[in-house]
Design an enzyme around this catalytic site. Structure first.
Site, short mmCIF file in Angstrom:
data_model
loop_
_atom_site.label_atom_id
_atom_site.label_comp_id
_atom_site.label_asym_id
_atom_site.label_seq_id
_atom_site.Cartn_x
_atom_site.Cartn_y
_atom_site.Cartn_z
CG HIS A 164 7.75 -19.83 15.85
ND1 HIS A 164 8.39 -20.46 16.90
CD2 HIS A 164 6.42 -20.11 16.01
CE1 HIS A 164 7.49 -21.09 17.65
NE2 HIS A 164 6.29 -20.89 17.13
CG ASP A 399 2.18 -2.68 35.23
OD1 ASP A 399 2.44 -1.69 34.52
OD2 ASP A 399 1.62 -2.60 36.33
#
Length: 456
Positions: A164, A399
């Site tokens: 992070h 996708d």
């Protein structure tokens, strides 16, 4: 509950970008990054329903994912590097050299694909084998790690773990979408607007917040402790994960009721007829939490991270690579949340907190570093309701050429006081809410969540 899935490790390899000199060999952390220095990593898991056998997975899908990952990493070089803290440096840096790469794990799982990728009750621990661990030591920490897991002829999952302090949600989503785009068409390259901006000079730090934050971490188990080991939450055994949905119908119903009630009462903020879906959803979650916890005295603390890119002056480009988040903290009166107009009061307070960002997005940020470092001592002691993710990221559009994800989970969001917010594959749904609680509490929370819509 279904049986615990077993995992068969097939391969662990390092995927490196093609040789390039298009980026610097190191990047310093800014104070936005340092706020998260030893925070637990973020982990996202994408499930893809795609009938496959051994041959199609190992000979087609895995090579395609690896080759496209290599091509993508040349546009995201910091992700192949490591976080280090040089002795002569006030702050840690991301260092990347020729030959660095991202470790990719290939595995097979005998777990129930449809159970794990559903919305119902699933044990938190069942997701742990599907996301990789970062390679981390006292003096070095990897930026990212990836795991591709095949399920028996049903589909596969892609688990991504990010440090992070190196990357926030906007930057990591940009990386994942670029990887998916290149996987579908290897000749494609990110557009100028998608191309990562590494220029740290766009983040101004006139008050030396970076040094203040770095000192907070060095003093945590110090003195002068430059450890880069990550601090992980102690997760209770038996926690359950479930996904709730805010449909367009329920969101509209809430909004109309709120506006109607506000118009009848001059004590409410009527300065705007626009209430965002984010404000309504989070206000509703605060009310549901207050109802679950019952008649407790005092305040309910709520915090969330807001993207500061468009709020800083001058503004930071949206394609800036790294962290650019500010914390928003609210203290809401519990008795007000439990009143008939609790959600209206919560909406007003959250809306006001967001508007206040425009007046001074960095107000109070000299304390963020200390506050964040203190949280990691014991995450479970934090009584603050918080959020992870954002429905604006559009993760259901990722996708790779195998169709849109059947399900996306933020696996690292697994404490009972943390809700994850993401968009949805279902066009009737505004956003999905990831909830983690013990089984009895989960059942009670869902009942409260559903009853609230019915009672309006």
């Amino acid at each position: 509950m279904a049986n615990f899935p077993s995992l068969n490790l097939i391969d662990v390899c390092k995927v490196s970008p093609p040789p390039t000199a298009a980026a610097p060999s190191s990047l310093p952390l800014t104070f936005f990054d340092l706020a998260w220095l030893r925070f637990h990593p973020t982990q996202r898991l994408f499930f893809y329903e795609f009938p496959l056998d051994e041959i199609s997975f190992h000979d087609v899908i895995v090579p395609k994912l690896k080759s496209s990952l290599s091509l993508t990493l040349r546009h995201y070089l910091p992700l192949v590097g490591n976080l280090v803290w040089p002795s002569q440096s006030d702050v840690p840096i991301i260092e990347f050299v020729e030959g660095d790469g991202v470790f990719v794990t290939i595995a097979e799982c005998d777990g129930d694909f449809y159970h794990l990728s559903g919305n119902g009750f699933r044990e938190v621990s069942k997701f742990h084998p599907l996301v990789p661990e970062l390679t981390v030591s006292n003096d070095r920490a990897a930026a990212t790690a990836i795991q591709v897991t095949k399920f028996q002829n049903k589909g596969f999952s892609i688990g991504i773990t990010n440090h992070h302090a190196i990357i926030d949600g906007r930057s990591s989503t940009s990386f994942i979408k670029s990887w998916a785009q290149i996987c579908m068409e290897e000749s494609s390259i990110p557009t100028p607007k998608q191309m990562s901006l590494y220029d740290r000079s766009v983040i101004t730090d006139p008050k030396d917040f970076a040094k203040i934050y770095a000192k907070a971490w060095k003093d945590l188990e110090g003195p002068n402790n430059k450890s880069l080991n990550l601090k992980f939450p102690k997760t209770k055994h038996g926690l359950i994960r479930s996904t709730l949905e805010f449909t367009h119908q329920s969101m509209q119903k809430l909004k109309e009721w709120i506006l109607k009630e506000k118009s009848k009462n001059e004590n409410f903020d009527s300065s705007s007829s626009h209430i965002s879906s984010f404000v309504i959803a989070t206000a509703y979650l605060c009310v549901c939490t207050a109802k679950l916890e019952g008649l407790k005295e005092g305040k309910l603390c709520f915090a969330f991270a807001a993207d500061a890119r468009t709020r800083l002056k001058p503004q930071v480009p949206l394609n800036y690579f790294g962290n650019c988040l500010v914390g928003v903290f609210l203290r809401l009166e519990r008795f007000e949340l439990l009143s008939e107009n609790g959600i209206i009061l919560a909406c007003d307070e959250i809306s006001k907190a967001i508007r206040n960002l425009d007046d001074g997005v960095l107000n109070g940020c000299e304390n963020w570093g200390l506050r964040m470092s203190q949280v990691t001592i014991d995450y479970s002691k934090s009584q603050v309701i918080s959020l992870s993710g954002s429905p604006r990221f559009g993760v259901y559009n990722v996708d790779f050429g195998f169709g849109k994800p059947k399900k996306v989970e933020i696996v690292s969001s697994e404490l009972p006081n943390v809700f994850s917010l993401i968009d949805s594959r279902n066009s009737d749904v505004v956003m999905e809410i990831g909830v983690v609680k013990e089984k009895d509490e989960m059942e009670a929370f869902i009942a409260i969540f559903n009853h609230g819509f019915e009672s309006i």
